[in-house]
Structures are given as C-alpha cells and as structure tokens.
Design a protein around this motif. Structure first.
Motif, PDB file in Angstrom:
ATOM      1  N   ALA A 169      -6.052   8.140   6.178  1.00  0.00           N
ATOM      2  CA  ALA A 169      -5.287   6.925   5.891  1.00  0.00           C
ATOM      3  C   ALA A 169      -4.113   7.238   4.969  1.00  0.00           C
ATOM      4  CB  ALA A 169      -6.186   5.869   5.268  1.00  0.00           C
ATOM      5  N   VAL A 170      -4.341   8.115   4.000  1.00  0.00           N
ATOM      6  CA  VAL A 170      -3.249   8.506   3.105  1.00  0.00           C
ATOM      7  C   VAL A 170      -2.172   9.241   3.891  1.00  0.00           C
ATOM      8  CG1 VAL A 170      -2.609   9.940   1.123  1.00  0.00           C
ATOM      9  CG2 VAL A 170      -4.706   8.584   1.058  1.00  0.00           C
ATOM     10  N   GLU A 171      -2.569  10.154   4.766  1.00  0.00           N
ATOM     11  CA  GLU A 171      -1.590  10.872   5.579  1.00  0.00           C
ATOM     12  C   GLU A 171      -0.736   9.911   6.402  1.00  0.00           C
ATOM     13  OE1 GLU A 171      -3.980  13.729   7.796  1.00  0.00           O
ATOM     14  OE2 GLU A 171      -3.093  15.332   6.569  1.00  0.00           O
ATOM     15  N   LYS A 172      -1.363   8.861   6.965  1.00  0.00           N
ATOM     16  CA  LYS A 172      -0.618   7.883   7.757  1.00  0.00           C
ATOM     17  C   LYS A 172       0.380   7.125   6.883  1.00  0.00           C
ATOM     18  CE  LYS A 172      -4.113   7.181  11.336  1.00  0.00           C
ATOM     19  NZ  LYS A 172      -5.078   6.227  11.942  1.00  0.00           N
ATOM     20  N   GLY A 202      -5.212  14.292  -1.385  1.00  0.00           N
ATOM     21  CA  GLY A 202      -6.629  14.139  -1.691  1.00  0.00           C
ATOM     22  C   GLY A 202      -6.854  13.311  -2.940  1.00  0.00           C
ATOM     23  N   ALA A 203      -6.033  13.546  -3.973  1.00  0.00           N
ATOM     24  CA  ALA A 203      -6.167  12.785  -5.217  1.00  0.00           C
ATOM     25  C   ALA A 203      -5.772  11.327  -5.008  1.00  0.00           C
ATOM     26  CB  ALA A 203      -5.309  13.414  -6.310  1.00  0.00           C
ATOM     27  N   ILE A 204      -4.767  11.089  -4.156  1.00  0.00           N
ATOM     28  CA  ILE A 204      -4.357   9.712  -3.848  1.00  0.00           C
ATOM     29  C   ILE A 204      -5.488   8.984  -3.121  1.00  0.00           C
ATOM     30  CG2 ILE A 204      -2.765   8.298  -2.490  1.00  0.00           C
ATOM     31  CD1 ILE A 204      -0.625  10.462  -3.026  1.00  0.00           C
ATOM     32  N   ALA A 205      -6.109   9.664  -2.171  1.00  0.00           N
ATOM     33  CA  ALA A 205      -7.225   9.063  -1.443  1.00  0.00           C
ATOM     34  C   ALA A 205      -8.344   8.655  -2.392  1.00  0.00           C
ATOM     35  CB  ALA A 205      -7.745  10.059  -0.390  1.00  0.00           C
ATOM     36  N   ARG A 263       0.829  -1.212   0.000  1.00  0.00           N
ATOM     37  CA  ARG A 263       0.000   0.000   0.000  1.00  0.00           C
ATOM     38  C   ARG A 263       0.857   1.253   0.000  1.00  0.00           C
ATOM     39  NH1 ARG A 263      -4.661   0.966  -1.740  1.00  0.00           N
ATOM     40  NH2 ARG A 263      -5.855  -0.372  -0.329  1.00  0.00           N
ATOM     41  N   GLU A 264       1.928   1.254   0.793  1.00  0.00           N
ATOM     42  CA  GLU A 264       2.817   2.416   0.827  1.00  0.00           C
ATOM     43  C   GLU A 264       3.477   2.637  -0.524  1.00  0.00           C
ATOM     44  OE1 GLU A 264       3.783   1.860   5.596  1.00  0.00           O
ATOM     45  OE2 GLU A 264       5.229   1.204   4.084  1.00  0.00           O
ATOM     46  N   ARG A 265       3.801   1.546  -1.226  1.00  0.00           N
ATOM     47  CA  ARG A 265       4.394   1.685  -2.555  1.00  0.00           C
ATOM     48  C   ARG A 265       3.367   2.254  -3.538  1.00  0.00           C
ATOM     49  NH1 ARG A 265       9.387  -0.718  -3.128  1.00  0.00           N
ATOM     50  NH2 ARG A 265       9.187  -0.645  -5.385  1.00  0.00           N
ATOM     51  N   ALA A 291      -8.060   8.010  -5.667  1.00  0.00           N
ATOM     52  CA  ALA A 291      -7.619   6.949  -6.578  1.00  0.00           C
ATOM     53  C   ALA A 291      -7.598   5.584  -5.901  1.00  0.00           C
ATOM     54  CB  ALA A 291      -6.241   7.283  -7.138  1.00  0.00           C
ATOM     55  N   LEU A 292      -7.241   5.547  -4.614  1.00  0.00           N
ATOM     56  CA  LEU A 292      -7.093   4.275  -3.898  1.00  0.00           C
ATOM     57  C   LEU A 292      -8.293   3.954  -3.007  1.00  0.00           C
ATOM     58  CD1 LEU A 292      -3.322   4.446  -2.853  1.00  0.00           C
ATOM     59  CD2 LEU A 292      -4.335   3.339  -4.852  1.00  0.00           C
ATOM     60  N   PHE A 293      -9.328   4.809  -3.042  1.00  0.00           N
ATOM     61  CA  PHE A 293     -10.539   4.607  -2.235  1.00  0.00           C
ATOM     62  C   PHE A 293     -10.196   4.519  -0.743  1.00  0.00           C
ATOM     63  CE2 PHE A 293     -11.294   2.695  -6.419  1.00  0.00           C
ATOM     64  CZ  PHE A 293     -12.387   3.448  -6.842  1.00  0.00           C
ATOM     65  N   LEU A 294      -9.345   5.455  -0.327  1.00  0.00           N
ATOM     66  CA  LEU A 294      -8.945   5.549   1.075  1.00  0.00           C
ATOM     67  C   LEU A 294      -9.448   6.857   1.660  1.00  0.00           C
ATOM     68  CD1 LEU A 294      -5.189   4.443   0.806  1.00  0.00           C
ATOM     69  CD2 LEU A 294      -7.100   3.047   1.621  1.00  0.00           C
TER      70      LEU A 294
END
Length: 222
Positions: free
Chosen positions: A187-190, A175-178, A160-162, A180-183
């Motif tokens: 969770a993305v910040e962590k 925000g865009a990562i969240a 997940r980190e990768r 794209a990954l449905f997080l």
C-alpha cells in the motif's frame, strides 16, 4: 563511523565527542567554528581519511549566523555527497532550504532541544552517513508552511498521500512508513507511485525521484 564535529559550545562539543566515542565511533576532529571545520576535513581528506559524516551547528563564530551551513556547503562542493548533519537550536527555514537545494541525499537537520534520546541521535547520524535525508518534523512543518502558495501539484495529493510524503520528508523508508501508518508495504508503494505521478516526476535514471518529491514538498526546488 569516522565523525567530525563543529560546535562552538565547548561543553556540548566535548559531550558529543564523548558520547560518540562510547558508542564505538571515531571522532576525527572536534572544532569550534566553520573555518576550522573546513580546514580539518580538508586535512583529513588529503590524508585519505575523509569522515563518514560531518556534524555542525548552524550558528558559530564569528557572526553566529550561518557559518556552519556555509562550511558544510563548501565541504560538499569539495566532496560531492559528503554526509552532513546540521544540529541547531532553531528552525532556520532559509538555511534548511539551502542545504536541501542541491543533492539532498546524505543530509540532515535536527533540533538540539528535540533530540531527547541518545540512541535516536546516533541512529539519525547513521542514516545520514548511509545517504538518507533526515529532517526533524518541526523543520518539515515550517518548510511546508513556507511553501503553501506554490503551484507544484501538492494540492492534488490525497490526505493519505500527504501523510506518506510527510514521512518521506523525515527520511523514513517505505517499511518504516508502513509501520507508522499501519499499512502494508504494498500500500505504501502504491501511494509513493501515485505521489510521483501527481508531482509529474517520471522515471529517470539520472534523478532520484524520492529526493525530488521531498524537495517539491519542502518548497526547496523550482
């Protein structure tokens, strides 16, 4: 945005200028080689009209090797932080690494054949002008393959980190990562915090840890 273009294909150069003009942007100059690009930007800077972003092909006359890259690196040496976007027909990992080896904020590398949507290209240009790092996923993949043998802490990352770091390397915000990954955003910040810890990038006001993490990922930093 005030944009300066460098592209040796007259058809593509004129097309890009017309496209940006229709979108309300000011094309300050459109030239066909690296020397002309450097001269035009320096002239505009002297007149107090430094462009908001420079777009350049990598391969231009006379040798069709790295004229565009050398031109934008010279311009960023003159004007640190000047946003630049390389727009190329090929993935040139050694050129992308050189582009990213300094301050990677406000730089982009896109492949011509993979930009199918005008809005997508203009949006990427705006992100580069705003100081983001924007890379075509194919560029990210090839740079990663070139750096797999490095002992840089990447092996300690979870899958997940990768994934998160891969999207960071493409210039995505948290925000865009969240999305794209449905997080969740938290969770993305962590995950981002864990990446910084595992790559041994402690908080430091003098460094941009997000950029340093991407550089480590791409094998462009020591």
């Amino acid at each position: 945005m005030r944009v300066v273009l460098a592209e040796d294909s007259a058809i593509l150069r004129d097309g890009l200028a017309a496209l940006l003009g229709r979108r309300g942007h000011d094309v300050g100059a459109a030239v066909g080689d690296g020397d002309a690009l450097v001269a035009q930007v320096r002239t505009l800077a002297a007149a107090g009209a430094l462009p908001d972003v420079v777009v350049a092909d990598v391969r231009m006359p006379p040798s069709h090797t790295d004229e565009g890259l050398r031109a934008v690196l010279a311009l960023r040496a003159d004007h640190p932080g000047l946003p630049v976007l390389l727009f190329s027909q090929w993935v040139e990992t050694r050129y992308a690494s050189r582009l990213l080896a300094g301050d990677a904020r406000g730089v982009g590398y896109l492949l011509k054949d993979r930009v199918a949507d005008v809005g997508e290209f203009v949006a990427a240009l705006g992100r580069v002008a705003a100081g983001e790092t924007v890379l075509d996923p194919e560029v990210v993949g090839q740079l990663l393959n070139a750096s797999r043998s490095r002992d840089d802490g990447l092996d300690t990352l979870t899958p997940r980190e990768r994934q998160v770091l891969d999207l960071m390397a493409q210039g995505r915000s948290n925000g865009a990562i969240a999305e794209a990954l449905f997080l969740s955003y938290g969770a993305v910040e962590k995950n981002v915090a864990a990446i910084f810890t595992k790559l041994r990038l402690p908080p430091d006001a003098a460094d941009h840890r997000r950029v340093l993490a991407v550089l480590r990922y791409l094998g462009a930093a020591g």
